[in-house]
Design an enzyme around this catalytic site. Sequence first.
Site, short mmCIF file in Angstrom:
data_model
loop_
_atom_site.label_atom_id
_atom_site.label_comp_id
_atom_site.label_asym_id
_atom_site.label_seq_id
_atom_site.Cartn_x
_atom_site.Cartn_y
_atom_site.Cartn_z
N SER A 101 1.99 35.11 41.39
CA SER A 101 2.96 35.98 42.07
C SER A 101 2.38 36.50 43.38
O SER A 101 3.09 36.62 44.39
CB SER A 101 3.32 37.18 41.17
N ARG B 207 -4.00 29.44 33.28
CA ARG B 207 -3.90 28.46 34.36
C ARG B 207 -5.20 27.70 34.54
O ARG B 207 -5.22 26.50 34.62
CB ARG B 207 -3.56 29.17 35.68
N HIS C 112 5.51 31.28 35.14
CA HIS C 112 5.92 32.14 34.01
C HIS C 112 7.08 31.50 33.25
O HIS C 112 7.11 31.51 32.02
CB HIS C 112 6.42 33.52 34.52
N LYS D 78 -0.37 50.47 39.80
CA LYS D 78 -0.13 49.42 40.78
C LYS D 78 1.07 49.77 41.65
O LYS D 78 1.97 50.49 41.22
CB LYS D 78 0.17 48.09 40.07
#
Length: 162
Positions: free
Chosen positions: A129, A90, A17, A41
């Site tokens: 993460s 990514r 990030h 979440k």
Amino acid sequence: MKAAIYPGSFDPVTYGHLDVIRRAADIFDELTISVLNNVKKTPLFSVGERVKILKEATKDLKNVTVESFSGLLVDYAKEKNIHVVVRGLRAITDFEYELQNAQTNRLLSGEKLDTMFLTTSLEYAYLSSTTVKEIASFGGDISACVPEFVADEIYKKYGVTK
Ligand code: PNS
């Protein structure tokens, strides 16, 4: 003045990030990092903690601000009068999800909100993460993934002493 939003969960911020943040901050005059307050979440860090960590990690970048948002990204961007979203890509696995989000946001905004993708630097292409948290929860080494003060915060959450 060209401004952009970099939205995400950032639970917590990684070097991947931070790579996107630094490069986007070079391209735009103002970059707002926006932490999503997602009630669906169960994050490791609260929104307040994630904002605090991001502020510390980006304190040397003068054109970067950090805040949180809830609800639709298009509504938040409209409120801020910002028309560009930045996201990191990514690998091909990110592409489908990101394309869907970008196109949905463009549609919902009446073609007023565009997404710009920065391809993550190769050394961070493997980072997420979720993986970082899993490694840390077993006491593994995450020094290549996150700044030292972030690693300390993650280990603290898992009760791992280093
Ligand atoms: O770091 P993440 O979890 O991949 O970030 C995803 C994020 C926050 C960019 C995305 O879930 C989002 O924008 N959520 C806000 C709700 C919204 O606007 N949904 C419609 C877009 S498809």
